[in-house]
Design a protein around this motif. Structure first.
Motif: not given
Length: 168
Positions: A125-142
């Motif tokens: 649970f901790f590993n999955i939760h940590t992976d979810l919290q660290e997930k991001t997209l390399s995608l910026d918008f102007v």
């Protein structure tokens, strides 16, 4: 490196937009492969950059659907438009996280939130939760455009940065 530039001019009654069209995939790259500028709604345009640019179209299309009512865009502030892009970028990140992190464990976001701590060992649970919290997209918008008074506005956002006014 992607180039996305938006600047106000003529006492904020004009905007200059610049972006490149190069796509890079590891060791391979191609000029003229991607259009990184897209019309949004009303008198607003969105520019995007990042390694996850393939997700930009989904974010922009969902934002357009949310911002258009009965076939017409409502008079909306730059802040509201940028907030919509921010929320849709977060939704896209959540879809990717669900597919990459939760599906291999037979979870979706709802079942993991509701039952994950009961169905998993503490470590899993901790590993999955940590992976979810660290997930991001390399995608910026102007987001750049004009309000109903022909006043120019520029906002920046991504899936972790709430919309902000760019420095002048």
């Amino acid at each position: 490196m992607t180039v996305c530039i938006a600047t106000l001019a003529a006492q904020e009654h004009a905007i200059c937009l610049v972006s490149d069209s190069k796509a890079a995939f590891g060791a391979f790259s191609a000029d003229g492969a991607v259009r990184k500028t897209a019309p949004l709604i009303y008198h607003y345009t969105v520019l995007f950059a990042g390694n996850d640019a393939a997700h930009a179209g989904s974010v922009i299309n969902r934002a357009k659907r949310r911002l258009v009512v009965d076939g017409q865009p409502p008079v909306t502030s730059a802040d509201d438009i940028a907030q919509c892009i921010f929320e849709e970028c977060q939704a896209e990140r959540d879809k990717v996280a669900e597919a990459e992190i939760l599906k291999p464990h037979n979870f979706n976001l709802e079942t993991f939130r509701d039952k994950g701590s009961v169905l998993c060992t503490d470590a899993v649970f901790f590993n999955i939760h940590t992976d979810l919290q660290e997930k991001t997209l390399s995608l910026d918008f102007v987001i750049a455009g004009f309000d109903s008074n022909n006043q120019g506005h520029i906002r920046f956002t991504n899936c972790t940065t709430p919309p902000r006014i760019t420095t002048r």
